[in-house]
Write a protein that holds these residues in place. Structure first.
Motif, PDB file in Angstrom:
ATOM      1  N   GLU A 198      -9.449   1.434   7.727  1.00  0.00           N
ATOM      2  CA  GLU A 198      -8.868   2.375   8.667  1.00  0.00           C
ATOM      3  C   GLU A 198      -7.535   1.851   9.217  1.00  0.00           C
ATOM      4  OE1 GLU A 198     -11.764  -0.158  11.068  1.00  0.00           O
ATOM      5  OE2 GLU A 198     -11.629   0.766   9.078  1.00  0.00           O
ATOM      6  N   SER A 199      -6.679   2.766   9.580  1.00  0.00           N
ATOM      7  CA  SER A 199      -5.373   2.421  10.136  1.00  0.00           C
ATOM      8  C   SER A 199      -5.408   2.649  11.646  1.00  0.00           C
ATOM      9  CB  SER A 199      -4.282   3.286   9.495  1.00  0.00           C
ATOM     10  OG  SER A 199      -3.040   3.038  10.103  1.00  0.00           O
ATOM     11  N   GLY A 223      -4.515  15.841  12.592  1.00  0.00           N
ATOM     12  CA  GLY A 223      -3.113  15.627  12.264  1.00  0.00           C
ATOM     13  C   GLY A 223      -2.864  14.728  11.098  1.00  0.00           C
ATOM     14  N   ALA A 224      -3.902  14.231  10.421  1.00  0.00           N
ATOM     15  CA  ALA A 224      -3.707  13.362   9.262  1.00  0.00           C
ATOM     16  C   ALA A 224      -3.344  14.204   8.048  1.00  0.00           C
ATOM     17  CB  ALA A 224      -4.957  12.541   8.991  1.00  0.00           C
ATOM     18  N   SER A 225      -2.425  13.714   7.237  1.00  0.00           N
ATOM     19  CA  SER A 225      -2.036  14.420   6.022  1.00  0.00           C
ATOM     20  C   SER A 225      -2.977  14.040   4.889  1.00  0.00           C
ATOM     21  CB  SER A 225      -0.599  14.071   5.660  1.00  0.00           C
ATOM     22  OG  SER A 225      -0.494  12.690   5.346  1.00  0.00           O
ATOM     23  N   ILE A 277      -5.103  10.514   4.137  1.00  0.00           N
ATOM     24  CA  ILE A 277      -6.558  10.472   3.911  1.00  0.00           C
ATOM     25  C   ILE A 277      -6.880   9.838   2.565  1.00  0.00           C
ATOM     26  CG2 ILE A 277      -8.618  11.902   3.633  1.00  0.00           C
ATOM     27  CD1 ILE A 277      -7.376  13.883   5.611  1.00  0.00           C
ATOM     28  N   ASN A 278      -6.117  10.169   1.518  1.00  0.00           N
ATOM     29  CA  ASN A 278      -6.360   9.575   0.201  1.00  0.00           C
ATOM     30  C   ASN A 278      -6.130   8.063   0.229  1.00  0.00           C
ATOM     31  OD1 ASN A 278      -6.987  12.080  -0.870  1.00  0.00           O
ATOM     32  ND2 ASN A 278      -4.867  12.485  -1.515  1.00  0.00           N
ATOM     33  N   ARG A 279      -5.091   7.628   0.955  1.00  0.00           N
ATOM     34  CA  ARG A 279      -4.845   6.189   1.067  1.00  0.00           C
ATOM     35  C   ARG A 279      -5.997   5.503   1.793  1.00  0.00           C
ATOM     36  NH1 ARG A 279      -0.121   6.460   2.956  1.00  0.00           N
ATOM     37  NH2 ARG A 279      -0.587   6.232   5.180  1.00  0.00           N
ATOM     38  N   LEU A 280      -6.557   6.180   2.811  1.00  0.00           N
ATOM     39  CA  LEU A 280      -7.705   5.629   3.541  1.00  0.00           C
ATOM     40  C   LEU A 280      -8.898   5.449   2.604  1.00  0.00           C
ATOM     41  CD1 LEU A 280      -9.317   4.950   6.165  1.00  0.00           C
ATOM     42  CD2 LEU A 280      -9.714   7.410   6.390  1.00  0.00           C
ATOM     43  N   LEU A 281      -9.188   6.446   1.760  1.00  0.00           N
ATOM     44  CA  LEU A 281     -10.326   6.346   0.841  1.00  0.00           C
ATOM     45  C   LEU A 281     -10.058   5.322  -0.250  1.00  0.00           C
ATOM     46  CD1 LEU A 281     -11.179  10.148   0.484  1.00  0.00           C
ATOM     47  CD2 LEU A 281     -12.342   8.436   1.884  1.00  0.00           C
ATOM     48  N   ARG A 282      -8.786   5.152  -0.628  1.00  0.00           N
ATOM     49  CA  ARG A 282      -8.455   4.214  -1.699  1.00  0.00           C
ATOM     50  C   ARG A 282      -8.559   2.768  -1.235  1.00  0.00           C
ATOM     51  NH1 ARG A 282      -4.143   6.372  -2.771  1.00  0.00           N
ATOM     52  NH2 ARG A 282      -2.683   4.999  -1.661  1.00  0.00           N
TER      53      ARG A 282
END
Length: 434
Positions: free
Chosen positions: A198-199, A183-185, A189-194
């Motif tokens: 983790e949230s 369910g992640a957009s 995901i890009n914000r997680l890699l940047r």
């Protein structure tokens, strides 16, 4: 000489007796006339009764009762099976006309625009932004924030692969796809890699415009853990990138598209559980009930003019799009569907509407509408038979002006009363011959 006189007198007596008998027999055979309503009135020639002015009728040969002629046969019928009256009559006309079919209906949801958001993962609702029924939402608007151990684990797996095996792009793509399935957009995901962090809560966004329905419409059950919810029509899942499965509503009430969904902050949800249902009211349709006898006059594409009883003077133009292929239990109405224009601002779900469809009919029998009487269980007309009117069951169809189509029950040569209501003062009077 005396014996001859005795014989002569005897012969004269016999002759006189014979003549008297013939006169008596002739008198007995004479026709007498009497009144059917007043039998005490008797005379030797036709005439009228001095009491009621009825025509006198001949008595039978034996003087018992009144001879039943064709003109008096209707008097033996029950009083609720024939009417004696001198009123205007008409004959069915064989012709083809421009008829109008009247329909009553209701505006309902378009089932292709009712959506549900099922949960992709199990977890706990930390913050809820959609809290009441019919709350308007926009595409991309945040619906809720959910804490899910599965999402945390999937984020850590992706960060670990990016950090330890940056050259293994296939494995990284698989881990990234797993997060999308949960369910992640792509933006999340890009914000997680940047950020490399983790949230612990993931925000869920609406991929559709519309109104929330079936939310908290009943008191929640006094249980802990997973909320009692139900499947309904389809919106996206956790995030904005998932697919949706539309479901059809069955009525126009707030709980028509599905069963009520209960959402509270702190509530746990399970995989596949519907979280939110959304209906887009930009495209609606109207469902109309059409009497079975008038169904043949309509076809797909027949133009209709829809009017709103609450808004005099307002109307919409549409076309018949779909015929429901079955009857509802206990009803004798077929249902037809008409799509409404997208800019129909005056149309609202649940609104009662009426419609008129103009159709060109095949040659058929037409009579004045006043000549047909609907008594609830049957439709009858009064047929003139031997100077009296008898009720007969008929089947009606479309209407055109002040005329109505007769599909069965009458022939072009029949004569019927122009005003059927004039011949009856209550439904209990009519006894239709089968």
């Amino acid at each position: 000489m005396r014996p001859y006189l005795n014989i002569l007198f005897l012969a004269l007596a016999i002759l006189l007796a014979a003549c008297s008998g013939e006169d008596h027999q002739h008198a007995a055979g004479a026709t007498e006339y009497t009144c059917p309503m007043h039998p005490q009135i008797v005379q030797n020639e036709p005439g009228t009764c001095p009491i009621c002015a009825m025509d006198l009728v001949p008595k039978t040969v034996h003087g018992e009762g009144v001879e039943i002629t064709e003109d008096l046969a209707f008097l033996l019928k029950p009083t609720n099976s024939a009417v004696v009256s001198n009123i205007a009559t008409t004959k069915p006309a064989q012709k083809s006309v421009e008829a109008t079919v009247q329909m009553d209906g209701i505006i309902t949801y378009d089932p292709r625009r009712v959506y549900s958001v099922p949960a992709r993962v199990s977890g706990r609702i930390e913050k809820l932004f959609v809290k009441y029924n019919f709350q308007p939402i926009r595409k991309g608007q945040k619906l809720m924030e959910v804490y899910s151990p599965d999402l945390i684990t999937a984020q850590r797996e992706l960060l670990y692969l990016v950090k330890t095996s940056p050259e293994d792009q296939q494995l990284i793509a698989s881990s990234r796809q797993k997060l999308q399935y949960l369910g992640a957009s792509n933006e999340q995901i890009n914000r997680l890699l940047r950020t490399g962090q983790e949230s612990y809560t993931f925000a869920l966004y609406s991929p559709y415009d519309g109104y929330v329905i079936d939310l908290n419409t009943a008191a929640p059950a006094a249980t802990t853990g997973i909320a009692a919810a139900s499947s309904g029509g389809g919106m996206d899942a956790m995030g904005a990138g998932g697919s949706a499965t539309p479901t059809a509503p069955s009525a126009a009430s707030s709980s028509s598209a599905g069963q009520a969904i209960q959402l509270r902050e702190g509530m746990y949800v399970s995989v596949g559980q519907p979280l939110v249902q959304v209906v887009n009211a930009g495209q609606l349709w109207a469902e109309f009930n059409v009497p079975a006898g008038e169904m043949r006059a309509l076809s797909k594409g027949t133009p209709v003019k829809i009017s709103f009883p609450q808004l005099p003077g307002e109307h919409l133009d549409g076309k018949v799009d779909f015929f429901q292929p079955f009857f509802d239990e206990g009803e004798n109405f077929a249902k037809v569907r008409v799509y409404l224009p997208g800019d129909a601002k005056q149309a609202m779900v649940g609104q009662l509407v009426t419609a008129k469809a103009s159709v060109a009919t095949d040659p058929a029998l037409w009579v004045p509408q006043a000549a047909v009487l609907d008594i609830g269980t049957k439709t009858v007309a009064f047929l003139k038979v031997n100077s009296v009117f008898e009720p007969i069951a008929v089947t009606t169809g479309a209407r055109a002006g002040k005329e109505i189509k007769i599909t069965s029950g009458l022939k072009p040569t029949d004569t019927l009363a122009t005003n059927a209501q004039f011949l009856v003062d209550s439904e209990s009077f009519i006894k239709v011959n089968k």
